[in-house]
Enzyme design. Structure first.
Site, PDB file in Angstrom:
ATOM      1  N   HIS A 190       3.371  -2.003  -6.393  1.00 17.37           N
ATOM      2  CA  HIS A 190       2.994  -0.807  -5.646  1.00 17.37           C
ATOM      3  C   HIS A 190       3.964   0.335  -5.977  1.00 17.37           C
ATOM      4  O   HIS A 190       5.045   0.403  -5.392  1.00 17.37           O
ATOM      5  CB  HIS A 190       3.041  -1.083  -4.138  1.00 17.37           C
ATOM      6  CG  HIS A 190       1.958  -1.975  -3.650  1.00 17.37           C
ATOM      7  ND1 HIS A 190       0.752  -1.496  -3.199  1.00 17.37           N
ATOM      8  CD2 HIS A 190       1.901  -3.325  -3.551  1.00 17.37           C
ATOM      9  CE1 HIS A 190      -0.012  -2.510  -2.838  1.00 17.37           C
ATOM     10  NE2 HIS A 190       0.662  -3.630  -3.043  1.00 17.37           N
ATOM     11  N   GLU A 222       3.799   3.307  -5.014  1.00 18.28           N
ATOM     12  CA  GLU A 222       3.963   4.140  -3.816  1.00 18.28           C
ATOM     13  C   GLU A 222       4.981   3.553  -2.839  1.00 18.28           C
ATOM     14  O   GLU A 222       5.407   4.224  -1.897  1.00 18.28           O
ATOM     15  CB  GLU A 222       2.613   4.355  -3.123  1.00 18.28           C
ATOM     16  CG  GLU A 222       2.097   3.181  -2.295  1.00 18.28           C
ATOM     17  CD  GLU A 222       1.440   2.070  -3.089  1.00 18.28           C
ATOM     18  OE1 GLU A 222       0.874   1.164  -2.461  1.00 18.28           O
ATOM     19  OE2 GLU A 222       1.501   2.100  -4.336  1.00 18.28           O
ATOM     20  N   CYS A 268      -2.293  -2.663  -7.644  1.00 22.26           N
ATOM     21  CA  CYS A 268      -2.336  -3.993  -7.039  1.00 22.26           C
ATOM     22  C   CYS A 268      -3.698  -4.642  -7.276  1.00 22.26           C
ATOM     23  O   CYS A 268      -4.052  -4.932  -8.414  1.00 22.26           O
ATOM     24  CB  CYS A 268      -1.957  -3.917  -5.555  1.00 22.26           C
ATOM     25  SG  CYS A 268      -1.568  -5.542  -4.834  1.00 22.26           S
TER      26      CYS A 268
END
Length: 208
Positions: free
Chosen positions: A183, A185, A79
């Site tokens: 992202h 994750e 990001c």
């Protein structure tokens, strides 16, 4: 061990949690020597470009990052961590980025009837099938949260793109340097696969 850079800004815990979920040895650290000892390094980031660059400089880790990238150790920006790798951002005029890669960060225009910030799932147009994207096919959906986007100067460094009124350079890959505007994750199975691929890169002595 994979090290997450703790420079006083960034969504560290969610990144750490995702790496632990896939069984990776992970450590959050602000110690330059621990970063140098790591097999791979992650630069996360949330918030404003200028504030995060100031925090990164205050941490004293800028030259450590340059050295790690120069050594071609696997490095992942996430990001804002992607944006800071570039030269400058319209979000913070006059504030230089790390300048490791060439390109500018621009604001997503709000002239297309789309909400800014861009928050939510979007599909990727994969330009590479190695590195973070090894084993992925089609147009994987990933999770974005951003108001600014990358326009890279080096087209060959762009590994995926996304569409949101404008064409977003969604990820980059150069040598063993990787970065994503989205992202991983928070991107479900596809995102976890990308993190697994990054871990695999840290365990190999040659580039994937």
């Amino acid at each position: 061990m994979i090290a997450i850079i703790d420079y006083g800004a960034g969504n560290l815990q969610s990144v750490e949690k995702a790496f632990r979920f896939i069984g990776a040895e992970i450590e959050i650290t602000k110690d330059a020597e621990r970063l140098r000892e790591a097999e791979g390094v992650v630069l996360p980031g949330v918030g404003a470009f200028g504030d995060s660059m100031a925090s990164l400089k205050s941490s004293g880790l800028v030259h450590t990052i340059y050295d790690i990238v120069e050594e071609k150790k696997p490095f992942l920006g996430i990001c804002l961590g992607l944006q800071m790798l570039f030269e400058e951002s319209e979000e913070s005029p006059g504030v230089p980025g790390l300048g490791i890669l060439k390109g500018k960060i621009r604001r997503i225009p709000d002239t297309y009837g789309l909400k800014v910030p861009h928050i939510g799932w979007n599909s990727l147009e994969l330009r590479r099938k190695d590195g973070l994207f090894a084993g992925l096919s089609g147009s994987p959906y990933v999770y974005f949260v951003h108001s600014y986007y990358l326009k890279a100067e080096e087209d060959e460094a762009v590994s995926s793109r996304a569409q949101y009124g404008v064409t977003i350079d969604a990820s980059v890959q150069k040598d063993r340097l990787f970065a994503t505007q989205f992202h991983p994750e928070k991107s479900g199975r596809a995102g976890l696969k990308m993190l697994q691929n990054f871990v695999a890169l840290t365990q190999k002595g040659t580039e994937q």
